[in-house]
Design an enzyme around this catalytic site. Sequence first.
Site, PDB file in Angstrom:
ATOM      1  N   THR A 163      -1.921   6.451   0.098  1.00 54.92           N
ATOM      2  CA  THR A 163      -1.767   6.837  -1.307  1.00 54.92           C
ATOM      3  C   THR A 163      -1.095   8.200  -1.534  1.00 54.92           C
ATOM      4  OG1 THR A 163      -3.768   5.599  -1.800  1.00 54.92           O
ATOM      5  CG2 THR A 163      -3.031   7.068  -3.504  1.00 54.92           C
ATOM      6  N   THR A 220       0.202   3.623  -4.261  1.00 54.91           N
ATOM      7  CA  THR A 220      -0.465   3.416  -2.968  1.00 54.91           C
ATOM      8  C   THR A 220       0.007   2.156  -2.259  1.00 54.91           C
ATOM      9  OG1 THR A 220      -2.656   3.216  -1.929  1.00 54.91           O
ATOM     10  CG2 THR A 220      -2.373   2.116  -4.037  1.00 54.91           C
TER      11      THR A 220
HETATM   12  N1  GLU Z   1      -6.373   1.753  -2.047  1.00 53.67           N
HETATM   13  C1  GLU Z   1      -7.140   2.852  -2.514  1.00 53.67           C
HETATM   14  C2  GLU Z   1      -7.435   2.723  -3.975  1.00 53.67           C
HETATM   15  O1  GLU Z   1      -6.750   2.067  -4.682  1.00 53.67           O
HETATM   16  C3  GLU Z   1      -6.485   4.146  -2.259  1.00 53.67           C
HETATM   17  C4  GLU Z   1      -6.331   4.400  -0.820  1.00 53.67           C
HETATM   18  C5  GLU Z   1      -6.327   5.846  -0.445  1.00 53.67           C
HETATM   19  O2  GLU Z   1      -5.993   6.700  -1.212  1.00 53.67           O
HETATM   20  O3  GLU Z   1      -6.695   6.128   0.677  1.00 53.67           O
HETATM   21  O4  GLU Z   1      -8.369   3.297  -4.414  1.00 53.67           O
END
Ligand code: GLU
Length: 573
Positions: free
Chosen positions: A392, A410
Amino acid sequence: MFRRLLAPLAIATLLLGCAPANTPFRTNATQAGEAFAGTVSAADPRAEAAGMAILQRGGSATDAAIATMLALTVVEPQSSGIGGGGFLVRGTADGTVETFDGRETAPAGATPDWFLNEDGSLPPFRESVMSGLSVGVPGNIALAKLAHERHGKLPWATLFEPAIRLARDGFRINPRLNNALSSRSERAGFSAEAKALFFDMKGDPHPVGHLVKNEALAQTLEDIARGGPRTFYTGSRAATLAKTVARATPRDGAMTLADITGYRAKPRDAICGSYRAHRICSMGPPTSGGVAVLQILGMLERFDLAASGIENPATWHLFLEAQRLAYADRELYLADRDFVSVPVAGLIDRDYLARRSALIDPGRRMATVAAGQPANAPMALADGNEPPERGTSHFAVVDGTNTMISYTSTIEGAFGSGLMTGGFYLNNELTDFSRAPEVSGRLVANRIEGGKRPRSSMSPAIVYDPQGRPLLVVGAAGGGTIPVQTARSIIGVVDFGLTADRALGMPFLMAFGDRVLVEQGTWLEAAKPQFEALGHTRLFARPAPVKANAILRRNGIWDSARDPRIEAQLELP
Ligand code: GLU
């Protein structure tokens, strides 16, 4: 430091060869008496420069945010990009706030047992990630188009120019990318295409300073610039994307061309609340981030944090307790509200938060924490079991009209699923669903279903001051830590009057179940005995897994800041 040495103007000039030499970037028109083009904060200075170049050419904050997202696809491939999704919050100087949801979706064929073995057990997490099972239909290009149709000033194709140039002429691997390639080499080099880009013949990651030319991505971006999102969501590129995912999907129901063609970014209602007379707006479901930020702040409002003091364990004890209460609600209730009922209004209702806050004892850690019963709460749900993640990128833009854009983009974990097509990594966002659809016979709100969007933690936020003027654009990367980072930055600014740099740089702490992470080497670690006296007995010290970006207006001047923990890893030789 790198960003201080290379003024954004110089980089912008380098990229587009057209920026005037002495345009002030960081001074407000009212102060300097000159036109204020705007400013950008992103995790990589080359992506900031892409956004700045667009502002310099008269682009809107939305235009610049899109150009930044595209440039990050090139220079920070481990974190975000057009193979993933995101959320964008836009707020104007008159207080109008809109939010756009470009979250990835599960293919129509996904069923609740999607991630389960035949006997109903769960495979190791890594197996679910490095697989077509984890890939959601990417949303960033559709999100960009929707936002651009409403608020773009420059032509769509212009926004792609800086990113195409970076991909075609090449960009140098910085220490952050090199670290990620080394520590996540299995995922980074999962596909032959990615291996050829980022690794040498021996299979070692290219070193810091190595010039990467990503011609496949340059061509992808050029096609989308010319043909619009249709080029991405229909035709041969979409067919290749579907085939790449389907080939790596070990069961029926794999992503099809129809899933990709049917993708839509969605305008959503912003969720807003107040904190010490400041108006805070963020993103609602399918992310849990905005709700969690507003809950944490809402529960803390009755405490005078400024009087309690910044280097006082008692202050941060309150913060930990508010986190625990907010995260208990999040586990139970938050998911894609197009599929399950999410009591958003109830969760951020002032009276509800006052009742939750009353559970906090300033002198003692709560022994147990459970989800509350907000108005319209659905019954009989079970807690999900999503693991923490690490991918992200958050970025922030303010333009000359003081319009604020807060955009978090992300591909989920570092290098997403590891699959690649067209020069960009494909996300593993679907592992943000609870892989187990039910627990002890009760359904999990965030279970996977066809066409559903996985719950996120991302919390792009904007803040207006008590007079209603734009004040702060902030957000973060770092999976489940994101809402805590965002809330903490807002506390730094509102309660402690810190500059953006210092607010982002505050030592980090977070409750993970019974345990409390405190940032290694900071006063928090040294204050272990005081935290223990408050009941936090399971402290562990680690480098903080945080990565925030912000732009703050102070004394009429917008100042952009990057988390110092990112900053330390950018320096090129
Ligand atoms: N996929 C995660 C989310 O949408 C973010 C991943 C990350 O920042 O490590 O919350």
